[in-house]
Scaffold this active site. Structure first.
Site, PDB file in Angstrom:
ATOM      1  N   SER A   1      -7.036  16.363   7.110  1.00  0.00           N
ATOM      2  CA  SER A   1      -5.701  16.615   7.654  1.00  0.00           C
ATOM      3  C   SER A   1      -4.805  17.403   6.711  1.00  0.00           C
ATOM      4  CB  SER A   1      -5.028  15.291   8.024  1.00  0.00           C
ATOM      5  OG  SER A   1      -4.890  14.472   6.891  1.00  0.00           O
TER       6      SER A   1
ATOM      7  N   LYS B   1       1.930   8.827  10.413  1.00  0.00           N
ATOM      8  CA  LYS B   1       2.392  10.002   9.662  1.00  0.00           C
ATOM      9  C   LYS B   1       3.815  10.380  10.056  1.00  0.00           C
ATOM     10  CE  LYS B   1      -2.288  11.859   9.084  1.00  0.00           C
ATOM     11  NZ  LYS B   1      -3.230  12.944   9.449  1.00  0.00           N
TER      12      LYS B   1
END
Length: 789
Positions: A678, A721
């Site tokens: 990511s 996140k």
């Protein structure tokens, strides 16, 4: 002045030789053998001096290692054996060493003889007779039939009272210092008194030994007598057609087994078989105790007992809402499972797995479900468990065998349908003792666990009605086959406003009660609570927040006991009360600079913000990566650099900038290993920024995987996140287009406060991230486009 005589010296270990006493010795050291040889060559007397060593560990003794008083002895017999020499010596007289030297590999000594002590007083005669009487008494205690004859042979036949005392001392078990002290004594009465004490001690030792032997013999005879009587009793009972129980313990166990209504037939037969074995054993044997423990365990298990479930979804919803704030999706999933159990009571109990960061309420959710259903709750901690026998139990052939933790929890709950919480299943170990995760394949399989066999019980036990709930921080370490047996429910971290509501509703009242404070003495303003959440406990869960509140409560309790009146805790007096803040906003990162880009990552503790830093270096460096990066992150960096080189003309960077400069990429917090795909878009943006010399957009944060074709691929952990970005004040987030559906899991209040930019290729991302180089209109997700969560 008479000339001193010289003799070879034989050092002795742990013994002394007295005058006129014969002692057998085993000699094996080279120096000692040389001394014996020299004495043998003295044709006139074959004599040498024996001296005792102070420390038997010394291999080559010198004068400082030997006592100064010894004995002149004559060699009476000399026999060579495989490991040395057996020699019989007899003491001649006591001697004092005047000078000691080494000669041809052995010690020689100049000696002067010492006079034998004499005393004809009445006191000495009384001591002699007392010692003789004690010696006779000891001889008779040791051998009542032939004791006197042995006394006469060893002691009574000696006419010299001094030699007689030395003989008594040589026969007693005394250590070397006491032997040497007796040899050095110059007073006859002192020698007799010392021997008297020795004989008194020896008599006491012999008496104790006889008492122990008599008691042991009596116990053995009693056991043999009981065994014979027991055998006769069984024969009589068999002849009369009766079968009584061996003792009250067996009778009581038999009553317990008979009183269990729903005991399966095969289990009852096994229990009765064990009880029949116990009747033929002595209660003092180890096998009897093992069998008793086994039957007791069978009797204590809840065969056929179960609690009645309460299936009221309205009450269940109220309990979950009362005990947990938020977690709406999780509550919906739990209520769905309860609805299925209500529609089909005979359905297999579900096996749930709560996955989420620490402190988000996984264990407390299990307690709430048990309270909702009216079931017993038992928790089993699995963290660090390595031994499979801890779950399945040990076989009864092993010493100290015990049932496994699963059946022990069933016994504690006294119900066949409890709720068992298997905590920290992701932290199971594995070594030579077995794989506990493999044992769960049977335990958590609804088809197999109806006939679960514990190694200790070795009988089938039905676990199909048990409601299993497991917890984990991550599923990465859980085997795929085990994961397939569980219904996974993910619990995300809390937003700041949720933490504030949880603190007001649960944490502050609980800490106030724990500290014993009245409500006016522990009040926290909203501003202080927000400051605690932001600057003292930046985490996904609320454990750190509760610890901080507990610290504040303890400080307030102390003020109350000191007679002071504590006021409410506000933002201004917070640092004075609980110390300086632990977390600071990234002020140094607020001003954008080329090569520094904020990215989002996921950890077992929730989401976090991670900064990627890139600087140009010498072209020989090519691409240098630091910060404990894993292979996936390194491959993302190579992929990003290669793709940027391929599209460099479109970016107005120029390939010569990439070719003529190396680049160093660093991820701070270098002591923490980092990996995952990511960070790909963040690394690519940092490279584009440092190559172009333009900083990224202020307040922007991003996440996503990149491909070599420039595509941006979806990643996981979007909710965690986004919450992490909101927690640190970053309100503009670049996300992969394919993750658009994940935004529905983000709380509506957080979505309203943030702006999301959805992209599916790196060119679009760079146009948004570095607008000074790539001016373009932004595709934003406005509030009207946001799905309702």
């Amino acid at each position: 002045m008479a000339r001193l005589k010289t003799y070879p010296v034989l050092p002795l270990l742990n013994t002394c030789v007295y005058p006129d006493i014969s002692v057998p010795l085993i000699v094996g050291r080279p120096a000692s053998l040389a001394a014996l040889k020299a004495a043998q060559e003295r044709k006139r007397d074959r004599q040498l001096v024996v001296l005792s060593q102070k420390d038997p560990k010394v291999k080559r003794p010198e004068q400082k290692d030997l006592y100064e008083i010894g004995t002149l002895v004559s060699i009476r017999r000399f026999d060579r054996v495989e490991n040395g020499v057996h020699v019989l010596v007899r003491g001649v007289s006591r001697v004092a060493i005047r000078k000691l030297a080494s000669d041809q590999g052995y010690l020689v000594a100049q000696i002067s003889p010492l006079e034998n002590p004499e005393d004809t007083s009445v006191e000495a005669d009384a001591l002699v007779r007392a010692n003789q009487s004690l010696a006779k008494e000891i001889a008779l205690l040791m051998d009542p039939e032939n004791g006197l004859q042995g006394y006469e042979q060893l002691i009574g036949s000696i006419g010299d009272s001094l030699v007689q005392a030395y003989r008594m001392a040589s026969l007693a078990s005394i250590d070397l210092p006491e032997q040497q002290q007796l040899l050095e004594m110059d007073s006859f009465q002192d020698i007799l008194k010392t021997v008297h004490k020795i004989m008194l001690r020896e008599r006491h030792i012999v008496q104790v030994r006889i008492e122990i032997a008599d008691k042991t013999k009596g116990d053995m005879e009693q056991q043999q007598r009981e065994a014979v009587l027991r055998h006769q009793k069984r024969a009589i009972e068999n002849a009369l057609g009766e079968r009584g129980s061996e003792n009250e313990e067996v009778s009581e166990l038999l009553k317990q087994i008979r009183s269990i209504d729903d005991l399966p037939k095969n289990v009852e037969e096994e229990a009765l078989r064990e009880l029949r074995r116990m009747e033929g054993m002595s209660p003092n044997t180890a096998d009897f105790q093992v069998a008793r423990s086994y039957v007791e365990f069978i009797a204590e298990l809840p065969w056929g007992k179960q609690t009645e479930d309460r299936f009221d979804l309205r009450v269940a919803s109220q309990i979950l809402d009362k005990e947990h704030f938020g977690l709406e999706e999780v509550k919906e999933r739990i209520l769905e499972h309860l609805a299925v159990l209500q529609m089909n009571p005979n359905a297999k109990a579900p096996i749930l797995c709560f996955v989420g960061p620490p402190g988000v309420g996984k264990t407390s959710l299990g307690r709430s479900i048990a309270s909702t259903l009216g079931r017993k709750f038992e928790r089993i901690s699995l963290g660090g468990l390595h031994d499979e026998a801890e779950l399945r139990g040990h076989r009864r052939t092993y010493v100290g065998a015990m049932p496994g933790r699963i059946l022990q929890a069933i016994r504690r709950s006294q119900s066949t349908n409890p709720l068992l919480m298997l905590d920290e299943i992701d932290k199971l170990g594995r070594d030579f003792r077995g794989d506990p995760a493999s044992a769960f394949m049977e335990i958590l399989d609804p088809v197999q666990n109806a006939n679960f066999r514990d190694n200790y019980l070795n009988l089938p036990f039905d676990l199909s009605k048990v409601f299993f709930i497991t917890t984990a921080n991550t599923l990465d370490t859980v085997p795929v086959a085990l994961r397939d047996r569980m219904e996974v429910i993910e619990l995300s971290g809390y937003a700041d406003y949720e933490k504030q509501a949880i603190a007001k509703r649960f944490l502050i009242p609980r800490q106030r009660k724990e500290a014993g404070l009245p409500e006016p003495s522990f009040r926290i303003t909203d501003a202080a609570l927000r400051k605690i959440i932001t600057h003292y406990s930046r985490e996904a869960g609320v454990r750190g927040l509760e610890r901080t509140l507990a610290s504040a409560a303890r400080k307030q309790a102390r003020l109350v006991l000191e007679g002071k009146k504590p006021g409410s805790i506000g933002a201004n007096n917070l640092e004075r009360l609980i110390g300086p803040r632990k977390f600071f906003s990234e002020k140094l990162r607020r001003t954008p600079r080329p090569g520094v880009v904020a990215g989002l990552c996921w950890t077992v503790a929730g989401g976090d913000v991670l900064y990627i830093e890139a600087v140009l270096a010498h072209k020989k460096e090519a691409l240098q990566l630091t910060g404990q990066l894993g292979d996936v992150m390194k491959e993302s960096a190579y992929t990003a650099r290669s793709y940027l080189w391929s599209i460099a003309p479109k970016l107005k960077i120029g390939r010569e900038v990439i070719e003529n400069n190396g680049v160093h990429i660093h991820v701070p917090a270098g002591s923490i290993p980092k990996d995952g795909p990511s960070a790909g878009v963040t690394i690519a943006t940092a490279l584009a920024s440092v190559y172009s010399g333009h900083p990224p957009l202020k307040g922007l944060v991003m996440t996503g995987e990149i491909s070599l074709a420039g595509l941006i691929l979806p990643v996981g952990g979007i909710k965690e996140k986004v919450l992490a970005a909101h927690r640190v004040g970053l309100k503009e987030v670049l996300l992969p287009k394919a993750n658009e559906h994940d935004l529905s899991s983000v709380p509506e209040r957080i979505r309203q406060d943030m702006k999301f930019i959805l992209v599916d290729n790196l060119m679009d991302l760079l146009r948004h991230a570095i607008p000074a180089v790539f001016p373009a209109s932004r595709q934003t997700w406005d509030c009207e486009q946001r799905p309702q969560g």
